[in-house]
Structures are given as structure tokens and as C-alpha cells.
Design a protein around this motif. Sequence first.
Motif, PDB file in Angstrom:
ATOM      1  N   ALA A 117       0.960  -1.349  -0.046  1.00 13.43           N
ATOM      2  CA  ALA A 117       0.174  -0.062  -0.042  1.00 13.43           C
ATOM      3  C   ALA A 117       0.943   1.318  -0.015  1.00 13.43           C
ATOM      4  O   ALA A 117       1.766   1.292   0.851  1.00 13.43           O
ATOM      5  N   LEU A 118       0.566   2.368  -0.832  1.00 14.66           N
ATOM      6  CA  LEU A 118       1.464   3.379  -0.759  1.00 14.66           C
ATOM      7  C   LEU A 118       0.443   4.920  -0.860  1.00 14.66           C
ATOM      8  O   LEU A 118      -0.809   4.825  -1.451  1.00 14.66           O
ATOM      9  N   SER A 119       0.981   5.561   0.112  1.00 10.98           N
ATOM     10  CA  SER A 119       0.383   7.155  -0.041  1.00 10.98           C
ATOM     11  C   SER A 119       1.110   7.623  -1.186  1.00 10.98           C
ATOM     12  O   SER A 119       2.314   7.526  -1.483  1.00 10.98           O
ATOM     13  N   MET A 120       0.060   8.072  -2.022  1.00 11.57           N
ATOM     14  CA  MET A 120       0.671   8.889  -3.612  1.00 11.57           C
ATOM     15  C   MET A 120       0.569  10.175  -3.516  1.00 11.57           C
ATOM     16  O   MET A 120       0.471  11.039  -4.178  1.00 11.57           O
ATOM     17  N   HIS A 121       0.443  10.972  -2.183  1.00 18.33           N
ATOM     18  CA  HIS A 121       0.609  12.408  -2.098  1.00 18.33           C
ATOM     19  C   HIS A 121       2.039  12.896  -2.596  1.00 18.33           C
ATOM     20  O   HIS A 121       1.941  14.106  -2.807  1.00 18.33           O
ATOM     21  N   SER A 122       2.992  12.131  -2.552  1.00 18.35           N
ATOM     22  CA  SER A 122       4.274  12.470  -2.884  1.00 18.35           C
ATOM     23  C   SER A 122       4.881  11.413  -3.815  1.00 18.35           C
ATOM     24  O   SER A 122       4.940  10.286  -3.033  1.00 18.35           O
ATOM     25  N   GLY A 123       5.392  11.686  -5.023  1.00 16.83           N
ATOM     26  CA  GLY A 123       5.792  10.625  -5.734  1.00 16.83           C
ATOM     27  C   GLY A 123       7.232  10.318  -5.192  1.00 16.83           C
ATOM     28  O   GLY A 123       7.662   8.942  -5.021  1.00 16.83           O
ATOM     29  N   ALA A 124       7.981  10.948  -4.651  1.00 21.08           N
ATOM     30  CA  ALA A 124       9.120  10.591  -3.981  1.00 21.08           C
ATOM     31  C   ALA A 124       8.933   9.797  -2.598  1.00 21.08           C
ATOM     32  O   ALA A 124       9.826   8.779  -2.528  1.00 21.08           O
TER      33      ALA A 124
END
Length: 350
Positions: A117-124
Motif C-alpha cells: 500500500a502506498l500514499s501517493m501524495h508525494s511521488g518521492a
Amino acid sequence: MAIPKGTIAVEEAVVNPNDLDFLADVASMYAPGATSPAPGTGDSAHHALAQKLADIHDERLRKMNAEGVEYMLLSVTAPGCQGVVDPVRAQALATKSNDWLASEVGRNPARFGGLAALSMHSGAEAAAELRRAVKELGMFGALLNNYQCTGADGRGKTFFDTPEYHVFWETVQQLGVPVYMHPSYPTRGDLASPESQYGPRKHLLGAAVQFHLDLSFHLYALISSGIFDRYPRVQVVAGHLGEGIPFNLWRANHWYNKPVKREARPSVEDYGYYFKHNISVTTSGFYSTQGLKFCVNEIGVDRCIFSIDYPYDKIEEAQDWWKTVDLPEKEKVAVARENAIRLFKLPLEI
């Protein structure tokens, strides 16, 4: 004792029973009009669907054994981090979810694997968490629930086809793991907006209509953005037989290849090219033999992968259907398990 070879299912949902808050915003959309509490509301931990999502090693595994499912790739159910508008909270949810899922998979790695699972608020930040999940936790890729919801009212939508996410896709290529693009419900803020096309049409929400309409837009955007030209080894997976796109590929290519479009389009190739080189589709929740055969003919058998979509669909229903599919044996084995093993680099014998 060796586990009999069977089907491998790669879009199978779970939830940490100690972390149900992120479901609250979409809970009522699972079953509009239902009187019992849905996941994320009321006594959610005791709701039947929440219990099935939280179960990995009991009823789920018993059904896998009984029905001939060899292995499942597990991922935290939608909306996951994509439904969390606060970047700090979303990142914390990703870290916590991945640690929990890796621990659960570690109890039986012969039968289960995990997608991050990933937060995609920041690509980095997404790139960094994906690297941790793969390198330190042993995960086989990531699953993203469509766009990242943003803004205090939850109406903002961030798509992943922009330069901000090049660092993420570069990391995906470096790690050599696929990204599964999965649909999700709109947020309550989005539905409450006067501009929402679904506000007065809530019967369209969910898997029957809204899921494939919304996610297919994001997939078209990714494919045509030039990301696969910049990072040609990136692999993306789309469930539900490609969210309807394979059935529109001829027309999409026909118009995208017209001179007036070719002169200005961001991508070098057309949609069909990338579907044959960078996109795979799965049968999750789409048990249509005619539909599967169409996809095999349109994009190639190597691009088609079996899946179930448990617990939103039944293991028994998927397996009963699969037994009737009359593909040539070599193709059927490829779709059932071999394509998934190769794409996700699963620790299973071909």
C-alpha cells in the motif's frame, strides 16, 4: 508436503482488523440502503465483510485448499491510502499496513504474498516506501486504488501521469515489480459536490459501472502520457479484464493514430502497443469466457492472468467458472499461474 499446483489469484483483498478507520468514508457505498453496519462504521469489526477481509489463515485458506487455489497475492482493500486526504496520515497508514501485511504473509509464505500500500501524495515518498516494502518486507509490487484523494473536502484528485511521479515510475522500473491499478469509490466530498455526476445516481457506484469508468480514464492517461517511453520496463496490471479498455482498443488506436492526434500526442506509440508491452489484465470479478478469449486474441495470452477478487467475489464461483474455460491447455496453464509467477517473480515453480 508439496502444495498441488492450482490457480494463482493476484487481486485478493485484506484489511488489518485493528485499522478500519480508512473505510469509514466509503462504507455506506458498499451496500446502499443496508441496515447493518458496513466496514468502517458502527460495530465494523463484527461485520461479515470486515471479518472476511481480516481473515487470512482460517476460512480463506480452507476455501483455497478445497477449491484448488495454490497461492494468493494479498493487498489492503480499497480505498486504502488513496482515500486518505491528509498526507501524514496516509503515509502512516501505508507504513503500518505494509508492516502488518508482511507479518501476516510471513506466517505462511508458501501460500501468500503481499502487494504494498502506498500514499501517493508525494511521488518521492511513494518511491521510498515501495523500495522499503520490496527490499525489506519482501513484497512483490504495489497496488494503487486509482487517484490520490486530496483537499480538506476530499474533492481533489491527483493522477499519476505527471512529471511529479517520474521518480516513482523510475523506482518501479529499477525494482522490477508491477503496479496493480485498482478502482475505488468516490469520496463523500466528491459525491456531495453539485458537479458530481454520481451524486444523484448512486446506483451506478461500484463494480458494475463506476469502477471501470473512473479507472479506465486513469489508465488511458498513464498509457498516453509517455511514461512507458521514458520507463519502458514498467509493468502495470489492470483487473476486471482491463476495465473495458481491451474492447475499445481498436477505436482508441484508430483515432489516436490519425495525423491530427499523432502530431500532438505525448506518447510515441498507441494504446494497443502499450497494452501488448506494459499492461497485463486479470479475470478478477469478471468470469466471462468470451471476454477472456477476446483479451487473449487482442493483447496476447501472456498478458492475461487469473484472479478472483475475494472476498467481494466467491472463491467457489471463480474456480467453478475456471474449470469450464476451454482454452488450449498450454494457454490455460499460462493464465492460471505461469504468467503471474513470471510477472510478479513469485517464489513458485513453473
